[in-house]
Design a protein around this motif. Structure first.
Motif, mmCIF file in Angstrom:
data_model
loop_
_atom_site.group_PDB
_atom_site.id
_atom_site.type_symbol
_atom_site.label_atom_id
_atom_site.label_comp_id
_atom_site.label_asym_id
_atom_site.label_seq_id
_atom_site.Cartn_x
_atom_site.Cartn_y
_atom_site.Cartn_z
ATOM 1 N N THR A 63 11.933 5.984 2.707
ATOM 2 C CA THR A 63 10.586 6.527 2.577
ATOM 3 C C THR A 63 9.971 6.010 1.281
ATOM 4 N N PHE A 64 8.838 6.581 0.915
ATOM 5 C CA PHE A 64 8.070 6.126 -0.237
ATOM 6 C C PHE A 64 7.694 7.313 -1.106
ATOM 7 N N ASP A 65 7.440 7.052 -2.389
ATOM 8 C CA ASP A 65 6.908 8.080 -3.283
ATOM 9 C C ASP A 65 5.644 8.659 -2.636
ATOM 10 N N LEU A 66 5.382 9.951 -2.903
ATOM 11 C CA LEU A 66 4.251 10.601 -2.240
ATOM 12 C C LEU A 66 3.590 11.609 -3.159
ATOM 13 N N ASP A 67 2.255 11.577 -3.173
ATOM 14 C CA ASP A 67 1.463 12.552 -3.921
ATOM 15 C C ASP A 67 1.189 13.761 -3.047
ATOM 16 N N GLY A 68 1.237 14.946 -3.685
ATOM 17 C CA GLY A 68 0.942 16.185 -2.995
ATOM 18 C C GLY A 68 -0.169 16.933 -3.700
ATOM 19 N N PRO A 69 -0.318 18.195 -3.398
ATOM 20 C CA PRO A 69 -1.402 18.980 -3.985
ATOM 21 C C PRO A 69 -1.176 19.248 -5.470
ATOM 22 N N GLY A 70 -2.271 19.434 -6.188
ATOM 23 C CA GLY A 70 -2.185 19.837 -7.588
ATOM 24 C C GLY A 70 -1.531 18.841 -8.500
ATOM 25 N N GLY A 71 -1.575 17.556 -8.151
ATOM 26 C CA GLY A 71 -0.989 16.539 -9.011
ATOM 27 C C GLY A 71 0.515 16.375 -8.870
ATOM 28 N N ILE A 96 12.174 4.806 9.753
ATOM 29 C CA ILE A 96 11.177 4.934 8.702
ATOM 30 C C ILE A 96 10.104 5.924 9.172
ATOM 31 N N GLN A 97 9.589 6.733 8.388
ATOM 32 C CA GLN A 97 9.910 7.209 7.077
ATOM 33 C C GLN A 97 10.804 8.437 7.174
ATOM 34 N N THR A 98 11.719 8.553 6.240
ATOM 35 C CA THR A 98 12.693 9.642 6.222
ATOM 36 C C THR A 98 12.049 11.005 6.401
ATOM 37 N N VAL A 150 0.818 -1.216 0.000
ATOM 38 C CA VAL A 150 0.000 0.000 0.000
ATOM 39 C C VAL A 150 0.856 1.271 0.000
ATOM 40 N N TRP A 151 2.068 1.193 0.525
ATOM 41 C CA TRP A 151 2.944 2.367 0.610
ATOM 42 C C TRP A 151 3.525 2.757 -0.740
ATOM 43 N N GLY A 152 3.659 1.800 -1.668
ATOM 44 C CA GLY A 152 4.221 2.096 -2.982
ATOM 45 C C GLY A 152 5.724 1.921 -3.022
ATOM 46 N N GLU A 153 6.340 2.644 -3.972
ATOM 47 C CA GLU A 153 7.784 2.524 -4.214
ATOM 48 C C GLU A 153 8.586 3.166 -3.083
ATOM 49 N N ARG A 154 9.612 2.474 -2.634
ATOM 50 C CA ARG A 154 10.486 2.987 -1.577
ATOM 51 C C ARG A 154 11.891 3.217 -2.114
ATOM 52 N N ASN A 155 12.695 3.860 -1.314
ATOM 53 C CA ASN A 155 14.101 4.060 -1.661
ATOM 54 C C ASN A 155 14.990 3.335 -0.648
ATOM 55 N N THR A 156 16.269 3.530 -0.752
ATOM 56 C CA THR A 156 17.284 3.024 0.172
ATOM 57 C C THR A 156 17.081 1.549 0.530
#
Length: 187
Positions: free
Chosen positions: A145-153, A116-118, A22-28
């Protein structure tokens, strides 16, 4: 880096639930291995270790108290520690028992924060610690951490968020941002 004999390693939310898709793509990808290296270095030097666990109150959260995802990952589950903090918000300073009071009672002024999360709980805890006057270091490669959506796309990748955290912490004067190797080299 000058590492004090009583520098505390604060390990934030290294929990099974962060393996949920559910968190999506992570780094590190080496974050947990680096956290394990820090635990070993702190144990070998008999420095204090604090484990922090996020007990989510959000319905359906993979980190909900009592759920399998709430459990700590094997890399830290059996780590020797002097304090275990549970929290419901981003900052470990708003958990139980009181992290700040515990540090103050022991005269601990230097913190190394990983986990977790950075850009969420690690950054929030590091910012608060910096504001409270602690000497803070964040080994960025011992966080993820994980990819994250913000405001305005707007969508930022996990790597972009980690770089932003590094800039926020170091550029804002909250914490030194180093690598695990640099921290262990000081240990």
């Amino acid at each position: 880096m000058d590492l004090h004999d009583d520098a505390a390693l604060i390990i934030i939310d290294v929990q099974q639930g962060f393996d949920d898709p559910v968190w999506g793509e992570r780094n590190t990808p080496d974050a947990e291995a680096n956290i394990g290296r820090l635990v070993a270095a702190w144990s070998d030097a008999s420095r204090p270790i604090v484990l922090v666990r996020h007990d989510s109150v959000s319905p359906g959260s993979p980190l909900a108290a009592g759920s399998p995802g709430n459990a700590l990952k094997p890399v830290v589950a059996d780590a020797p520690h002097e304090l275990f903090v549970t929290k419901h918000v981003n900052s470990a300073f708003y958990g139980e028992p009181d992290l700040g009071a515990w540090l103050e009672a022991r005269g601990i002024r230097q913190l190394v924060i990983c986990g977790i999360q950075t850009n969420m709980c690690v950054e929030t805890t590091a910012r608060m610690a910096g504001n409270l006057g602690y000497d803070v270091t964040v080994p960025l490669d011992a966080t993820h951490t994980f990819d994250l959506d913000g405001p305005g796309g707007i969508r930022l990748t996990a790597d972009e968020l980690a770089r932003a955290t590094a800039v926020n912490l170091a550029g804002g004067g909250f914490a030194a941002v180093l690598t695990t190797d640099e921290v262990i080299g000081a240990a």
